[in-house]
Design a protein around this motif. Structure first.
Motif, PDB file in Angstrom:
ATOM      1  N   GLN B 390     -57.940 -42.475  35.413  1.00  0.00           N
ATOM      2  CA  GLN B 390     -59.420 -41.940  35.847  1.00  0.00           C
ATOM      3  C   GLN B 390     -58.732 -41.788  37.698  1.00  0.00           C
ATOM      4  O   GLN B 390     -58.535 -42.960  38.118  1.00  0.00           O
ATOM      5  N   ALA B 391     -59.397 -41.027  38.374  1.00  0.00           N
ATOM      6  CA  ALA B 391     -59.750 -40.577  39.557  1.00  0.00           C
ATOM      7  C   ALA B 391     -60.292 -42.116  40.252  1.00  0.00           C
ATOM      8  O   ALA B 391     -61.548 -43.003  39.511  1.00  0.00           O
ATOM      9  N   PRO B 392     -60.295 -42.582  41.527  1.00  0.00           N
ATOM     10  CA  PRO B 392     -60.785 -43.492  42.286  1.00  0.00           C
ATOM     11  C   PRO B 392     -61.948 -43.239  42.312  1.00  0.00           C
ATOM     12  O   PRO B 392     -62.765 -42.227  42.461  1.00  0.00           O
ATOM     13  N   ALA B 393     -62.957 -43.966  42.372  1.00  0.00           N
ATOM     14  CA  ALA B 393     -64.204 -44.479  41.903  1.00  0.00           C
ATOM     15  C   ALA B 393     -64.996 -43.313  43.064  1.00  0.00           C
ATOM     16  O   ALA B 393     -64.173 -43.172  44.291  1.00  0.00           O
ATOM     17  N   GLY B 394     -65.659 -41.711  42.317  1.00  0.00           N
ATOM     18  CA  GLY B 394     -66.650 -41.757  43.888  1.00  0.00           C
ATOM     19  C   GLY B 394     -65.869 -40.019  44.159  1.00  0.00           C
ATOM     20  O   GLY B 394     -66.498 -39.518  45.360  1.00  0.00           O
ATOM     21  N   GLY B 395     -64.365 -40.168  43.324  1.00  0.00           N
ATOM     22  CA  GLY B 395     -63.808 -38.905  44.254  1.00  0.00           C
ATOM     23  C   GLY B 395     -63.999 -38.113  43.420  1.00  0.00           C
ATOM     24  O   GLY B 395     -64.444 -37.698  42.121  1.00  0.00           O
ATOM     25  N   ASP B 396     -63.239 -36.950  43.646  1.00  0.00           N
ATOM     26  CA  ASP B 396     -63.214 -35.521  42.876  1.00  0.00           C
ATOM     27  C   ASP B 396     -62.330 -35.489  42.080  1.00  0.00           C
ATOM     28  O   ASP B 396     -61.543 -35.007  42.353  1.00  0.00           O
ATOM     29  N   ASN B 397     -63.211 -35.533  40.533  1.00  0.00           N
ATOM     30  CA  ASN B 397     -62.304 -36.031  39.541  1.00  0.00           C
ATOM     31  C   ASN B 397     -61.217 -34.089  39.382  1.00  0.00           C
ATOM     32  O   ASN B 397     -60.192 -34.568  39.330  1.00  0.00           O
ATOM     33  N   ALA B 398     -62.434 -33.736  38.929  1.00  0.00           N
ATOM     34  CA  ALA B 398     -61.173 -31.881  38.860  1.00  0.00           C
ATOM     35  C   ALA B 398     -60.008 -31.266  40.139  1.00  0.00           C
ATOM     36  O   ALA B 398     -59.359 -31.535  40.023  1.00  0.00           O
ATOM     37  N   ALA B 399     -60.400 -32.241  41.837  1.00  0.00           N
ATOM     38  CA  ALA B 399     -59.191 -32.246  42.218  1.00  0.00           C
ATOM     39  C   ALA B 399     -58.109 -33.364  41.986  1.00  0.00           C
ATOM     40  O   ALA B 399     -56.825 -32.575  42.088  1.00  0.00           O
ATOM     41  N   PHE B 400     -58.467 -34.327  41.553  1.00  0.00           N
ATOM     42  CA  PHE B 400     -57.713 -35.763  41.116  1.00  0.00           C
ATOM     43  C   PHE B 400     -57.007 -34.974  39.809  1.00  0.00           C
ATOM     44  O   PHE B 400     -55.415 -34.831  40.141  1.00  0.00           O
ATOM     45  N   LEU B 401     -57.221 -34.371  38.866  1.00  0.00           N
ATOM     46  CA  LEU B 401     -56.615 -33.580  38.831  1.00  0.00           C
ATOM     47  C   LEU B 401     -55.421 -32.661  38.762  1.00  0.00           C
ATOM     48  O   LEU B 401     -54.670 -32.287  38.477  1.00  0.00           O
ATOM     49  N   ARG B 402     -56.458 -32.022  39.739  1.00  0.00           N
ATOM     50  CA  ARG B 402     -55.316 -30.721  40.195  1.00  0.00           C
ATOM     51  C   ARG B 402     -53.824 -30.750  40.775  1.00  0.00           C
ATOM     52  O   ARG B 402     -52.914 -31.131  40.527  1.00  0.00           O
ATOM     53  N   GLU B 403     -54.310 -32.082  41.426  1.00  0.00           N
ATOM     54  CA  GLU B 403     -53.415 -32.883  42.375  1.00  0.00           C
ATOM     55  C   GLU B 403     -52.086 -33.819  41.745  1.00  0.00           C
ATOM     56  O   GLU B 403     -51.220 -34.382  41.710  1.00  0.00           O
ATOM     57  N   TRP B 404     -53.191 -34.567  40.957  1.00  0.00           N
ATOM     58  CA  TRP B 404     -52.024 -35.975  39.983  1.00  0.00           C
ATOM     59  C   TRP B 404     -51.530 -35.530  39.173  1.00  0.00           C
ATOM     60  O   TRP B 404     -50.821 -35.967  38.522  1.00  0.00           O
ATOM     61  N   GLU B 405     -52.421 -34.750  37.897  1.00  0.00           N
ATOM     62  CA  GLU B 405     -51.916 -34.685  36.413  1.00  0.00           C
ATOM     63  C   GLU B 405     -49.731 -35.039  36.322  1.00  0.00           C
ATOM     64  O   GLU B 405     -49.970 -35.606  35.746  1.00  0.00           O
ATOM     65  N   GLU B 406     -49.583 -33.882  37.065  1.00  0.00           N
ATOM     66  CA  GLU B 406     -48.054 -33.491  36.860  1.00  0.00           C
ATOM     67  C   GLU B 406     -47.938 -35.116  37.381  1.00  0.00           C
ATOM     68  O   GLU B 406     -46.861 -35.586  36.512  1.00  0.00           O
ATOM     69  N   ARG B 407     -48.239 -35.303  38.895  1.00  0.00           N
ATOM     70  CA  ARG B 407     -47.236 -36.303  39.287  1.00  0.00           C
ATOM     71  C   ARG B 407     -47.376 -37.592  38.710  1.00  0.00           C
ATOM     72  O   ARG B 407     -46.514 -38.865  38.516  1.00  0.00           O
ATOM     73  N   VAL B 408     -48.468 -37.752  37.948  1.00  0.00           N
ATOM     74  CA  VAL B 408     -49.537 -38.947  37.059  1.00  0.00           C
ATOM     75  C   VAL B 408     -48.776 -39.058  35.536  1.00  0.00           C
ATOM     76  O   VAL B 408     -48.037 -39.810  35.385  1.00  0.00           O
ATOM     77  N   ASN B 409     -48.150 -37.172  35.177  1.00  0.00           N
ATOM     78  CA  ASN B 409     -47.317 -37.933  33.815  1.00  0.00           C
ATOM     79  C   ASN B 409     -46.162 -38.663  33.867  1.00  0.00           C
ATOM     80  O   ASN B 409     -45.308 -39.236  33.191  1.00  0.00           O
ATOM     81  N   THR B 410     -45.424 -37.732  35.294  1.00  0.00           N
ATOM     82  CA  THR B 410     -43.929 -38.507  35.581  1.00  0.00           C
ATOM     83  C   THR B 410     -44.120 -39.747  35.516  1.00  0.00           C
ATOM     84  O   THR B 410     -42.786 -40.065  34.736  1.00  0.00           O
ATOM     85  N   ILE B 411     -44.736 -40.723  35.419  1.00  0.00           N
ATOM     86  CA  ILE B 411     -44.706 -41.747  36.656  1.00  0.00           C
ATOM     87  C   ILE B 411     -44.941 -43.000  35.196  1.00  0.00           C
ATOM     88  O   ILE B 411     -44.308 -42.740  34.085  1.00  0.00           O
ATOM     89  N   ASP B 414     -41.793 -41.386  32.485  1.00  0.00           N
ATOM     90  CA  ASP B 414     -40.943 -42.303  33.268  1.00  0.00           C
ATOM     91  C   ASP B 414     -40.434 -43.500  32.509  1.00  0.00           C
ATOM     92  O   ASP B 414     -39.659 -44.565  31.841  1.00  0.00           O
ATOM     93  N   SER B 415     -41.359 -43.721  32.933  1.00  0.00           N
ATOM     94  CA  SER B 415     -42.173 -45.607  32.424  1.00  0.00           C
ATOM     95  C   SER B 415     -41.812 -46.190  30.790  1.00  0.00           C
ATOM     96  O   SER B 415     -41.565 -46.968  30.512  1.00  0.00           O
ATOM     97  N   VAL B 416     -42.483 -45.343  29.889  1.00  0.00           N
ATOM     98  CA  VAL B 416     -42.604 -45.189  28.617  1.00  0.00           C
ATOM     99  C   VAL B 416     -40.740 -44.813  28.286  1.00  0.00           C
ATOM    100  O   VAL B 416     -40.813 -46.596  27.442  1.00  0.00           O
ATOM    101  N   HIS B 417     -40.162 -44.078  28.951  1.00  0.00           N
ATOM    102  CA  HIS B 417     -38.282 -44.177  28.226  1.00  0.00           C
ATOM    103  C   HIS B 417     -38.072 -45.453  29.293  1.00  0.00           C
ATOM    104  O   HIS B 417     -36.636 -46.122  28.337  1.00  0.00           O
ATOM    105  N   ASN B 418     -37.991 -45.991  30.164  1.00  0.00           N
ATOM    106  CA  ASN B 418     -37.849 -46.826  31.104  1.00  0.00           C
ATOM    107  C   ASN B 418     -38.204 -48.009  29.511  1.00  0.00           C
ATOM    108  O   ASN B 418     -37.230 -49.656  29.078  1.00  0.00           O
ATOM    109  N   PHE B 419     -38.673 -48.568  29.455  1.00  0.00           N
ATOM    110  CA  PHE B 419     -39.171 -49.593  28.005  1.00  0.00           C
ATOM    111  C   PHE B 419     -39.246 -48.764  26.268  1.00  0.00           C
ATOM    112  O   PHE B 419     -39.470 -49.614  25.708  1.00  0.00           O
TER     113      PHE B 419
END
Lengths: 470, 470
Positions: B390-411, B414-419
């Motif tokens: 979830q986005a940091p408190a008070g942030g714009d959730n939709a913007a957070f998703l647009r900006e971060w979804e792909e990068r968060v999924n990758t992080i 990749d970690s799931v894969h390592n474990f």
């Protein structure tokens, strides 16, 4: 072929490519129904060696028969008589790679003997519940290739149900690392379960990750006489309700089967069988205490007696007595062999229809063969009967087999078919039943099986002629 | 296309071929991530109609998207935007064909709503244990096509583990009657488990025979606060040992996840979460009595407190309280939605490695996105976490998703894969993760999946583009 043998020697080592001397341990099947001849017995030590052997054989158009402990009952893991097939024995790959107690998993190589897997689990205070007569010599790779069943299926399922992940060398000679230890993983087709039960016809299982369970605090065994097979089925339902998942075994044994044990092994003292047509063996595993297990068991048996489902019963006082009772059950096949050759079946029927199936099929057989004797016993909790047919008393057993085996199989399998059953419950197909499968499996299923075989083993190099024929 | 539509109308009836009006119930996916457009929604009533529809579509080179309750979370059962695909809805095939209490089986058509299957079993005094949030609208056919998990997997396994037999219409338009009700059947390749979890890409499940269990005499729920995720894992092991198969549920809920429920649904009174990083929900099902269940539970919790694994706990006094506790757990996704859009995951990790996985991955995410909030909860008993970001408190959730979804999924992936984990534990692949699968599944496995797809659906007409891409 000389070039191939040299190549195999360079892969697995000189000492692990056997071509001379007595190879009957690998070439003859367990029940001595088939005496094959191999080009060589190859004993690799690693999955990479297995992959290289598969590649070398593919290049030379030589087919491969994978083998574990060679204890199978359907001629699935021994070579044909041509002398052109490689037996690929997994016995040297027998390491326990990892036990993860907090994840309740164990990862073992295919050649691990089943008993060694059980013992490795027990050393960590855990249970590996797969258990069957050949456990001292069969291997986990063979158990998985044939989806072995055994005595605790009513609670823990077949080998397939106990497996979380596999390592497999494909027909193309690649290593697939599918050694997942996850309880949930929905990322694509269920390749694991496709290899399990495929009897080495799609690839070679080289390692597996299996489920473990907490060791129960107490395991008790009861032996009860029942007035009929209907009562046995009703008692099974009652045992499910009373014991829940504590019900870890429910075997049925017909009077004639028990009389053979009593006759050939009089020291075993078979209880309660003389007045009643069937006895059952019930196992209760309890996570609380011995006292609790005993109380639960007594309640079950009291209720069953009140309702007339059980006429008499004993609960083993200790582990020694429990082993003695199980030993009687497990001695039925040997007592049968002492009595003479017979026609064996490994069938399953929906539990609810077993009494009717037996009544109908007994009648058909008795009409066809006056005086025929039925050695009926098995894992009633799973609907799995070893419904074996013995010659009339005093007859010539070998002549009986020659004359009757094919016709008896037809009567029994047709009846199994009519009752929506299976002609191979736990032993698999191998060579022995590959022909019968064509009569009893739906054409749609057979065609899908052929498509899959062609897709994963396009050159038909993996255990050809077993399970599915073109 | 007019000719095909006429043909479909003659097969399924005029009223059951929908081409006009609001078809969003079939064309939009559950989470509204995808708004497809179909050529028609076809609603057959029998397996023969399904077979004829498949044949007609094959002849017209029209592809088919099978659909149950359309509650999937990975865009697997709605059409693409082309307007050229048929949605084949199984909802009208919703009969309970048979309950066989003595065999502990139920045979149902694919369109049966999960809750209806549960209720049909209960009416016979039996339990069908598959249970998940969408049970009021998802269908058993969808549950099987996606190998659904849910809350009782720790004891009863996933949908696959509960299935004994299937009826399937193949991609060639044939009906395969594989409705076995047998516990043991080793006659060839495991076609059943291949169709289960294949998300309609190999054929269409039209009916299934499922396992039933005795209803427990008592089901109790406890809620416990734990000092750490490590303690939760240790408590799980202790619960396995104490309760054995009585352990039918073990959920974990992070403090922030619970704080969202407390904030958005203050009437729910979330217990014990304020001082401790995690709470767990434990379910104990007992075949003896309520008293016995309670005694067992109290012993477990006392031992856990003595060893410092639990800091405080409550056992629900009655069914209403138990439902309230489960309701809190099930409200986490809704509370999360109230808080704003977020990035969802459905991952699994070996249970033993979950604490380390969370520590490592939390750190990676916090470093990448200062102030990021983790809504971590799930089925700890199965190693299955819904590790949502979830986005940091008070942030714009939709913007957070647009900006971060792909990068968060990758992080996260990749970690799931390592474990040694899975990027889709229980929700499946669908369209949403078909691309990701190419990065995280072994190439050997992917190639075997493609071979099987080509073998069973050579013209790629069944739910193309889902699960496995060419």
């Amino acid at each position: 072929m000389k070039a191939l043998l040299d190549q195999l020697r360079s892969i697995a080592g000189e000492a692990n490519v056997l071509t001379e001397g007595d190879l009957s341990a690998w070439e003859h099947d367990w029940r001595k129904r088939s005496q094959g001849k191999s080009l060589a017995v190859v004993r690799p030590a690693t999955n990479m060696q297995v992959a290289q052997i598969v590649q070398a054989c593919a290049a030379a158009s030589v087919t491969i028969v994978p083998q574990g402990g060679n204890t199978g009952l359907v001629v699935g893991s021994t070579p044909d008589e041509s002398g052109t097939q490689i037996v690929l024995s997994l016995q040297r790959m027998n390491a326990v790679r990892e036990i993860d107690a907090a994840n309740l998993t164990i990862t073992v190589e295919a050649g691990c003997v089943l008993q060694a897997v059980q013992q490795a689990a027990q050393a960590e205070g855990l249970l590996f519940p797969l258990s069957l007569a050949a456990e001292g010599s069969c291997t986990i790779g063979g158990n998985l290739s044939t989806n072995a069943g055994g005595t605790q299926v009513v609670r823990y399922g077949n080998a397939r149900d106990l497996c979380l992940g596999l390592e497999v060398v494909t027909a193309g000679g690649e290593v697939w690392n599918g050694l997942s230890s996850l309880r949930k993983d929905n990322t694509g087709y269920d390749l694991r379960d496709l290899f399990i039960g495929s009897e080495g016809t799609l690839g070679i299982i080289t390692a597996a990750t299996m489920k473990l369970y907490p060791l129960p605090a107490s395991t008790l065994t009861a032996w009860a006489a029942v007035p009929s097979l209907e009562s046995a089925v009703e008692l099974l339902g009652m045992a499910h309700r009373h014991l829940g998942a504590g019900l870890t075994g429910f075997e049925v044994m017909g009077q004639f089967a028990l009389s053979l044990v009593a006759r050939h092994y009089p020291q075993m003292r078979v209880p309660l069988y003389k007045q009643w047509p069937y006895c059952v063996l019930i196992e209760n595993s309890d996570h609380e205490s011995d006292l609790h297990a005993r109380t639960q068991f007594e309640r079950l048996l009291e209720s069953a007696m009140e309702e007339g489902l059980v006429t008499d019963a004993v609960v083993a006082e200790n582990l020694t007595q429990a082993h003695q009772l199980w030993h009687i059950r497990e001695s039925i096949p040997l007592a049968q062999a002492e009595e003479g050759l017979n026609i064996k079946h490994d069938i399953s029927i929906p539990v609810s229809r077993i009494p009717e199936f037996c009544e109908v099929t007994d009648t058909l057989l008795s009409a066809a063969i006056p005086g025929v004797r039925l050695v009926n016993f098995g894992h009633l909790g799973d609907g799995n009967l070893h419904y074996n047919v013995q010659a009339p008393a005093g007859g010539d057993n070998a002549a009986f087999l020659r004359e009757w085996e094919e016709r008896v199989n037809t009567i029994v399998f047709d009846s199994v078919h009519n009752f929506s059953g299976s002609i191979s419950a736990e032993h698999g197909v191998g060579s022995l039943k590959a022909g019968k499968l064509l009569d009893h499996k739906s054409p749609v299923a057979l065609e899908m099986m052929r498509s899959i075989k062609r897709a994963l083993d396009p050159n038909n190099t993996m255990n050809p002629g077993r399970v599915i024929r073109a």
